[in-house]
Design a protein around this motif. Sequence first.
Motif, short mmCIF file in Angstrom:
data_model
loop_
_atom_site.label_atom_id
_atom_site.label_comp_id
_atom_site.label_asym_id
_atom_site.label_seq_id
_atom_site.Cartn_x
_atom_site.Cartn_y
_atom_site.Cartn_z
N LEU A 1 0.85 -1.18 0.00
CA LEU A 1 0.00 0.00 0.00
C LEU A 1 0.89 1.24 0.00
O LEU A 1 1.81 1.35 0.81
CB LEU A 1 -0.89 -0.01 1.24
CG LEU A 1 -1.91 1.10 1.38
CD1 LEU A 1 -2.97 0.96 0.29
CD2 LEU A 1 -2.58 1.03 2.74
N THR B 1 0.93 5.77 -0.81
CA THR B 1 0.11 6.97 -0.94
C THR B 1 0.87 8.02 -1.72
O THR B 1 2.08 7.91 -1.92
CB THR B 1 -0.28 7.54 0.44
OG1 THR B 1 0.91 7.86 1.15
CG2 THR B 1 -1.11 6.55 1.23
N ASP C 1 -5.66 -7.01 3.80
CA ASP C 1 -5.95 -5.99 4.81
C ASP C 1 -7.45 -6.04 5.05
O ASP C 1 -8.22 -5.55 4.24
CB ASP C 1 -5.51 -4.61 4.32
CG ASP C 1 -5.81 -3.50 5.32
OD1 ASP C 1 -6.44 -3.78 6.37
OD2 ASP C 1 -5.42 -2.36 5.06
N SER D 1 -9.67 -2.92 4.68
CA SER D 1 -9.73 -2.21 3.41
C SER D 1 -10.49 -3.00 2.36
O SER D 1 -10.49 -4.22 2.36
CB SER D 1 -8.32 -1.94 2.86
OG SER D 1 -7.61 -1.07 3.69
N ARG E 1 -7.96 12.87 1.21
CA ARG E 1 -7.13 12.39 2.32
C ARG E 1 -6.61 13.58 3.14
O ARG E 1 -6.58 13.55 4.35
CB ARG E 1 -5.94 11.56 1.81
CG ARG E 1 -5.01 11.10 2.93
CD ARG E 1 -3.66 10.66 2.41
NE ARG E 1 -3.64 9.36 1.81
CZ ARG E 1 -3.58 8.21 2.50
NH1 ARG E 1 -3.57 8.24 3.80
NH2 ARG E 1 -3.53 7.08 1.87
N LYS F 1 -13.03 6.73 3.50
CA LYS F 1 -11.62 7.02 3.73
C LYS F 1 -10.77 6.29 2.69
O LYS F 1 -10.89 5.08 2.51
CB LYS F 1 -11.17 6.58 5.13
CG LYS F 1 -11.99 7.15 6.27
CD LYS F 1 -11.90 8.65 6.36
CE LYS F 1 -12.69 9.21 7.51
NZ LYS F 1 -14.09 9.46 7.27
N TYR F 2 -9.90 7.03 2.05
CA TYR F 2 -8.96 6.49 1.07
C TYR F 2 -7.69 6.09 1.81
O TYR F 2 -7.16 6.85 2.60
CB TYR F 2 -8.68 7.57 0.03
CG TYR F 2 -7.47 7.35 -0.83
CD1 TYR F 2 -7.45 6.34 -1.79
CD2 TYR F 2 -6.36 8.18 -0.72
CE1 TYR F 2 -6.34 6.17 -2.60
CE2 TYR F 2 -5.25 8.01 -1.54
CZ TYR F 2 -5.26 7.01 -2.47
OH TYR F 2 -4.17 6.84 -3.28
N ARG F 3 -7.22 4.88 1.57
CA ARG F 3 -6.03 4.39 2.28
C ARG F 3 -4.78 4.38 1.41
O ARG F 3 -3.68 4.24 1.92
CB ARG F 3 -6.30 3.00 2.82
CG ARG F 3 -7.46 3.04 3.81
CD ARG F 3 -7.42 1.91 4.73
NE ARG F 3 -8.37 2.14 5.80
CZ ARG F 3 -8.71 1.23 6.66
NH1 ARG F 3 -8.19 0.03 6.59
NH2 ARG F 3 -9.58 1.49 7.60
N GLY F 4 -4.93 4.47 0.11
CA GLY F 4 -3.78 4.51 -0.78
C GLY F 4 -3.97 3.61 -1.99
O GLY F 4 -5.01 2.99 -2.17
N ALA G 1 -7.15 1.25 -2.36
CA ALA G 1 -7.63 0.72 -1.08
C ALA G 1 -8.51 1.76 -0.41
O ALA G 1 -8.08 2.89 -0.18
CB ALA G 1 -6.46 0.34 -0.18
N LEU G 2 -9.75 1.37 -0.11
CA LEU G 2 -10.71 2.22 0.57
C LEU G 2 -11.11 1.56 1.88
O LEU G 2 -11.02 0.34 2.02
CB LEU G 2 -11.96 2.43 -0.31
CG LEU G 2 -11.72 3.03 -1.69
CD1 LEU G 2 -12.97 2.92 -2.53
CD2 LEU G 2 -11.29 4.48 -1.55
N GLU G 3 -11.57 2.37 2.81
CA GLU G 3 -12.03 1.83 4.09
C GLU G 3 -13.17 0.83 3.85
O GLU G 3 -14.08 1.08 3.07
CB GLU G 3 -12.54 2.99 4.96
CG GLU G 3 -13.12 2.57 6.28
CD GLU G 3 -13.66 3.76 7.06
OE1 GLU G 3 -13.70 3.65 8.28
OE2 GLU G 3 -14.01 4.79 6.45
#
Length: 133
Positions: free
Chosen positions: A3, A5, A27, A30, A67, A76-79, A91-93
């Motif tokens: 992951l 960003t 994950d 995610s 972000r 929420k965007y995780r990357g 990857a999103l929440e």
Amino acid sequence: MRLVTGVQTCALPISPTLAESKPQFKDSGSFLKRFGLRDYSHADPALSLALTTHLATHEVATLESLRRHPHPNIVKYRGCVVEGALVEGIALERYTHQLSYVADKVDPAMVLRDVGSALEHLHALGIVHVRAF
């Protein structure tokens, strides 16, 4: 898969084999959104890849902006998920329930307020233009 960003990091080429079965991103918090080349399938595979890359790059830039300026009613965007030198997806929440599961358990007025608040936030960031209020 890892992951990462940042708009520059996520500007790597998109994997041309995204429609194929790939190892799952490990994950549990995610959800991995993959870029579907078949969604933009044209006679020319290079055109399909170029269009998908353009749209994905724009989406990542928007998510990176969110972000930096989060809102409680926007996912929420995780990357980006990267394999080697190729972006495999975003990857999103992950949410615990689907909307259909909770739809009859929420106050519709509260939902409208929350959606309106999120739209106002997106409008303030210049991501969308809204004249609904």
